[in-house]
Scaffold this active site. Sequence first.
Site, mmCIF file in Angstrom:
data_model
loop_
_atom_site.group_PDB
_atom_site.id
_atom_site.type_symbol
_atom_site.label_atom_id
_atom_site.label_comp_id
_atom_site.label_asym_id
_atom_site.label_seq_id
_atom_site.Cartn_x
_atom_site.Cartn_y
_atom_site.Cartn_z
ATOM 1 N N LYS A 246 -0.470 -7.938 -3.162
ATOM 2 C CA LYS A 246 -1.853 -7.466 -3.186
ATOM 3 C C LYS A 246 -1.830 -5.962 -3.402
ATOM 4 O O LYS A 246 -1.185 -5.229 -2.641
ATOM 5 C CB LYS A 246 -2.495 -7.804 -1.837
ATOM 6 C CG LYS A 246 -3.837 -7.188 -1.580
ATOM 7 C CD LYS A 246 -4.417 -7.797 -0.323
ATOM 8 C CE LYS A 246 -5.669 -7.072 0.102
ATOM 9 N NZ LYS A 246 -6.405 -7.766 1.131
ATOM 10 N N TYR B 121 0.825 -1.199 0.000
ATOM 11 C CA TYR B 121 0.000 0.000 0.000
ATOM 12 C C TYR B 121 0.863 1.254 0.000
ATOM 13 O O TYR B 121 1.390 1.646 1.042
ATOM 14 C CB TYR B 121 -0.945 -0.001 1.217
ATOM 15 C CG TYR B 121 -2.085 -1.002 1.117
ATOM 16 C CD1 TYR B 121 -2.438 -1.565 -0.111
ATOM 17 C CD2 TYR B 121 -2.818 -1.373 2.226
ATOM 18 C CE1 TYR B 121 -3.484 -2.468 -0.215
ATOM 19 C CE2 TYR B 121 -3.875 -2.274 2.130
ATOM 20 C CZ TYR B 121 -4.200 -2.815 0.906
ATOM 21 O OH TYR B 121 -5.242 -3.708 0.806
HETATM 22 P P1 FBP Z 1 -11.141 -5.252 1.880
HETATM 23 O O1 FBP Z 1 -11.405 -6.168 0.713
HETATM 24 O O2 FBP Z 1 -12.217 -5.336 2.906
HETATM 25 O O3 FBP Z 1 -10.836 -3.854 1.420
HETATM 26 O O4 FBP Z 1 -9.843 -5.818 2.593
HETATM 27 C C1 FBP Z 1 -8.584 -5.726 2.027
HETATM 28 C C2 FBP Z 1 -7.598 -5.169 3.009
HETATM 29 O O5 FBP Z 1 -6.300 -5.214 2.473
HETATM 30 C C3 FBP Z 1 -7.589 -5.849 4.370
HETATM 31 O O6 FBP Z 1 -6.802 -7.011 4.375
HETATM 32 C C4 FBP Z 1 -7.089 -4.764 5.258
HETATM 33 O O7 FBP Z 1 -7.543 -4.874 6.562
HETATM 34 C C5 FBP Z 1 -7.671 -3.541 4.647
HETATM 35 O O8 FBP Z 1 -7.888 -3.815 3.279
HETATM 36 C C6 FBP Z 1 -6.797 -2.332 4.809
HETATM 37 O O9 FBP Z 1 -7.434 -1.299 4.138
HETATM 38 P P2 FBP Z 1 -7.003 0.218 4.224
HETATM 39 O O10 FBP Z 1 -5.648 0.306 4.874
HETATM 40 O O11 FBP Z 1 -6.995 0.686 2.808
HETATM 41 O O12 FBP Z 1 -8.062 0.867 5.032
#
Ligand code: FBP
Length: 263
Positions: A175, A144
């Site tokens: 991911k 991310y």
């Molecule tokens: P979702 O499909 O519910 O968006 O989950 C994916 C995910 O990567 C989770 O594993 C994690 O908890 C969450 O998104 C983190 O999302 P963010 O940091 O964008 O709020």
Amino acid sequence: MDKEDVYGLLRKGKTMILAYDQGFEHGPSDFNEHNVNPKYIFDIALEGRYSALAVQAGVAEKYHKKYYRDIPLIIKLNAKTKFMDGDPVSLQHTSVAYARSLGAIGVGYTIYLGSKYEQKMFKEFGKIVEEAHEHGMAVVLWMYPRGLKVENEIANDVIAYGARIAMELGADIVKVKFNGDLEGMRWTVKSAAATRVVIAGGNKTDELSFLKTVEKALQAGITGIAVGRNVWQSDRPIDFSRALNEVIFDGVGAEEAFSRMRK
Ligand code: FBP
């Protein structure tokens, strides 16, 4: 288990991972009376034929051994809460050895690329790759891009950069978020090279739109999905999971898979 099928995570060359670490990352505000209970999620993982369920160690410890030994597990080794502001950092709190002792086939880790703490996370992740691969476990990286220096975390070049770094760090699966741009995702998949790309889900959206998003990303060459809220916030998670299975593993079109769902 071998590296070709990413340590057991692939079926027909694809994967479908159910993510349930949002209780930590976002808090129970994501949940309702049903999905707040981990057993509800383990049932979806089983009946929905997910390739794996990604959880924190505590959830695995309290539920997996006791009730759901057959579900392949990915244990997240780090986490942060929603209370953090400024540049994000998420440090390891669970060991690879402990994840292994809980029966996990893989481990997960989040890196906030572009954060001023990225070096700390690279360093931890490098060790995790070494240890996990020594023990024949898959490594899934939640990549991310996020921090004061990151202007747009879903810009094509930013997503592709993250996928490339994931490969260079040794992740088996990365991911990423999908911004809807087919060519952008094609380049991300190419940039990731031998590392498989899966897409995150995000906030709950309507089922047909989500199936169409997955179908489009598959056309760009992704290996599958690692999603949570769109599945377990659905009021028919098993039917929806069946449709996702059809789109991902059988190449059924989104419209058709949706039309086969029970109303
Ligand atoms: P979702 O499909 O519910 O968006 O989950 C994916 C995910 O990567 C989770 O594993 C994690 O908890 C969450 O998104 C983190 O999302 P963010 O940091 O964008 O709020």
